[in-house]
Design a protein around this motif. Structure first.
Motif, PDB file in Angstrom:
ATOM      1  N   VAL A 198      -3.720 -21.049  27.459  1.00 34.12           N
ATOM      2  CA  VAL A 198      -3.415 -19.613  27.435  1.00 34.12           C
ATOM      3  C   VAL A 198      -1.920 -19.339  27.301  1.00 34.12           C
ATOM      4  CG1 VAL A 198      -5.492 -19.017  28.732  1.00 34.12           C
ATOM      5  CG2 VAL A 198      -3.357 -19.472  29.968  1.00 34.12           C
ATOM      6  N   ALA A 199      -1.093 -20.368  27.543  1.00 31.44           N
ATOM      7  CA  ALA A 199       0.357 -20.206  27.414  1.00 31.44           C
ATOM      8  C   ALA A 199       1.001 -21.591  27.345  1.00 31.44           C
ATOM      9  CB  ALA A 199       0.933 -19.426  28.597  1.00 31.44           C
ATOM     10  N   ALA A 200       2.163 -21.641  26.702  1.00 28.78           N
ATOM     11  CA  ALA A 200       2.900 -22.911  26.613  1.00 28.78           C
ATOM     12  C   ALA A 200       4.393 -22.626  26.603  1.00 28.78           C
ATOM     13  CB  ALA A 200       2.497 -23.673  25.354  1.00 28.78           C
ATOM     14  N   MET A 201       5.144 -23.498  27.252  1.00 31.63           N
ATOM     15  CA  MET A 201       6.598 -23.358  27.251  1.00 31.63           C
ATOM     16  C   MET A 201       7.247 -24.730  27.109  1.00 31.63           C
ATOM     17  SD  MET A 201       7.541 -22.668  31.271  1.00 31.63           S
ATOM     18  CE  MET A 201       6.943 -23.749  32.591  1.00 31.63           C
ATOM     19  N   LYS A 202       8.441 -24.722  26.560  1.00 33.08           N
ATOM     20  CA  LYS A 202       9.242 -25.946  26.472  1.00 33.08           C
ATOM     21  C   LYS A 202      10.221 -25.936  27.630  1.00 33.08           C
ATOM     22  CE  LYS A 202      12.565 -28.430  23.560  1.00 33.08           C
ATOM     23  NZ  LYS A 202      13.325 -28.408  22.296  1.00 33.08           N
ATOM     24  N   ARG A 203      10.269 -27.036  28.370  1.00 36.85           N
ATOM     25  CA  ARG A 203      11.214 -27.169  29.483  1.00 36.85           C
ATOM     26  C   ARG A 203      12.272 -28.200  29.104  1.00 36.85           C
ATOM     27  NH1 ARG A 203       7.161 -28.108  34.519  1.00 36.85           N
ATOM     28  NH2 ARG A 203       6.837 -30.018  33.336  1.00 36.85           N
ATOM     29  N   HIS A 215      12.409 -26.999  38.903  1.00 37.25           N
ATOM     30  CA  HIS A 215      12.938 -27.143  40.267  1.00 37.25           C
ATOM     31  C   HIS A 215      14.190 -28.028  40.294  1.00 37.25           C
ATOM     32  CE1 HIS A 215       8.823 -25.771  41.234  1.00 37.25           C
ATOM     33  NE2 HIS A 215       9.368 -25.287  42.321  1.00 37.25           N
ATOM     34  N   ARG A 216      14.446 -28.750  39.210  1.00 36.22           N
ATOM     35  CA  ARG A 216      15.607 -29.632  39.157  1.00 36.22           C
ATOM     36  C   ARG A 216      16.671 -29.096  38.208  1.00 36.22           C
ATOM     37  NH1 ARG A 216      13.918 -33.392  42.289  1.00 36.22           N
ATOM     38  NH2 ARG A 216      15.956 -34.375  42.235  1.00 36.22           N
ATOM     39  N   GLY A 217      16.648 -27.795  37.976  1.00 40.57           N
ATOM     40  CA  GLY A 217      17.681 -27.166  37.155  1.00 40.57           C
ATOM     41  C   GLY A 217      17.349 -27.055  35.681  1.00 40.57           C
ATOM     42  N   GLY A 218      16.111 -27.366  35.310  1.00 40.96           N
ATOM     43  CA  GLY A 218      15.712 -27.257  33.913  1.00 40.96           C
ATOM     44  C   GLY A 218      15.568 -25.802  33.490  1.00 40.96           C
ATOM     45  N   THR A 219      15.519 -25.581  32.172  1.00 42.51           N
ATOM     46  CA  THR A 219      15.332 -24.231  31.634  1.00 42.51           C
ATOM     47  C   THR A 219      14.036 -24.189  30.834  1.00 42.51           C
ATOM     48  OG1 THR A 219      16.649 -24.808  29.687  1.00 42.51           O
ATOM     49  CG2 THR A 219      17.800 -23.752  31.531  1.00 42.51           C
ATOM     50  N   ALA A 220      13.481 -22.982  30.669  1.00 43.05           N
ATOM     51  CA  ALA A 220      12.202 -22.840  29.974  1.00 43.05           C
ATOM     52  C   ALA A 220      12.306 -21.817  28.860  1.00 43.05           C
ATOM     53  CB  ALA A 220      11.112 -22.424  30.959  1.00 43.05           C
ATOM     54  N   GLN A 221      11.569 -22.059  27.780  1.00 46.37           N
ATOM     55  CA  GLN A 221      11.513 -21.090  26.692  1.00 46.37           C
ATOM     56  C   GLN A 221      10.146 -21.150  26.018  1.00 46.37           C
ATOM     57  OE1 GLN A 221      14.742 -23.169  24.425  1.00 46.37           O
ATOM     58  NE2 GLN A 221      13.331 -22.981  22.690  1.00 46.37           N
ATOM     59  N   LEU A 222       9.783 -20.057  25.388  1.00 47.93           N
ATOM     60  CA  LEU A 222       8.513 -19.974  24.665  1.00 47.93           C
ATOM     61  C   LEU A 222       8.512 -20.979  23.516  1.00 47.93           C
ATOM     62  CD1 LEU A 222       5.862 -18.277  24.308  1.00 47.93           C
ATOM     63  CD2 LEU A 222       7.165 -16.846  22.718  1.00 47.93           C
TER      64      LEU A 222
END
Length: 301
Positions: A198-203, A215-222
């Motif tokens: 239903v959803a996906a993101m790149k971390r 939780h370890r400072g990563g970022t997320a984007q569509l």
């Protein structure tokens, strides 16, 4: 509907969103501190006590069981299952997912893409294990861990052997996996609900960090995933028996490989990255599927 949520922290974003989504649809959702539930085991009369009162009347239970209390949390969830309450994720499926070695073996059985993985009890075989997964470098993981805790990158043969020997010397179970360099410190989190992504993101991991956990400072984007990645995530959820889960994939030179299947995925990162109402989708799934006694495993096997 009357829904119970097994969770220790009522203030977490994911838990508040699930309660909000349930109430918006006219349901009640009680957050029960898992560690304060008491299991009463008696023939033909399984019950759960909470703050001195017997729990009853629930149509569904949402298990949000922390990794540190997996064993106790699953015992409480099994008791709900045996009393006929429908679980969002079944106890047996959660137990599979929490053991990294067991879950890897199950996914390998179903032919899913995985990094080369080795496991051995004898620390004297450390160098042999590292070479078996085409290392170094290799990733060394505790069999039970979450949010990147207990995951170590060993960049040399001697260094990796020393880490393995240290863990095994302390009688800590670990497994060793090949390091997917081409992933570049990023992974893809696919959120599966009811057999659909239903959803996906790149971390993306923080600078100098090979782990991509938020939780370890990563970022997320569509991100737009490929049909193969979508199929891999759905098949992984099905193999584990999970209705709702986060499937973490790496893009390798030989296609998508599964790093982990998370039975209690956080909602904050993926809702913010995608703008989707994931909590609402989960409650909608419960509405459609929750029926008394409708569990595949009945908490056994």
């Amino acid at each position: 509907m009357k829904i119970a949520m097994l969770a220790r922290n009522a203030n977490l974003y994911s838990h508040k969103r699930l309660v909000e989504a349930a109430e918006q649809r006219g349901h009640s959702c009680d957050i029960l501190n898992t560690t304060r539930c008491t299991v009463n085991i008696a023939s033909h009369r399984p019950t759960v006590m909470y703050k001195g009162e017997t729990l009853s009347g629930y149509d569904a239970v949402i298990p949000r069981i922390g990794a540190s209390i997996t064993s106790y949390g699953l015992a409480v969830l099994r008791q709900f299952e045996m009393s006929g309450v429908w679980p969002l994720n079944e106890s047996v499926a959660i137990g599979r997912s929490r053991d990294k070695l067991r879950s890897t073996q199950i996914m390998a059985k179903y032919g899913l893409g995985l990094p080369l993985t080795a496991y051995a009890n004898d620390a004297k075989q450390a160098e042999q294990i590292i070479k078996a997964v085409n290392g170094p470098p290799v990733v060394i993981k505790l069999l039970e861990g979450t949010q990147g805790i207990g995951v170590v990158l060993a960049e040399t043969l001697k260094g990796g052997a020393s880490i393995i020997e240290a863990f095994r010397g302390a009688n800590i179970a670990i497994m060793v996996q090949e390091f997917i360099k081409e992933a570049g410190g990023s992974d893809i989190r696919c959120l599966v609900v009811g057999g659909k992504v239903v959803a996906a993101m790149k971390r993306q991991g923080a600078e100098g960090e090979f782990r991509s956990n938020l939780h370890r400072g990563g970022t997320a984007q569509l991100i737009k995933i490929t049909p193969e990645e979508r199929s891999t995530a759905v098949r992984a959820a099905k193999a584990m028996g999970l209705n709702v889960c986060g499937v973490d994939l790496l893009r390798s030179n030989h296609g998508p490989v599964i790093m982990e299947v998370n039975s209690s995925p956080g909602l904050e990162g993926i809702e913010n990255a995608t703008g989707k109402d994931i909590a609402g989708m989960i409650i909608d799934f419960i509405e459609t599927n929750a029926k008394a006694g409708k569990t595949k495993t009945k908490g056994a096997g």
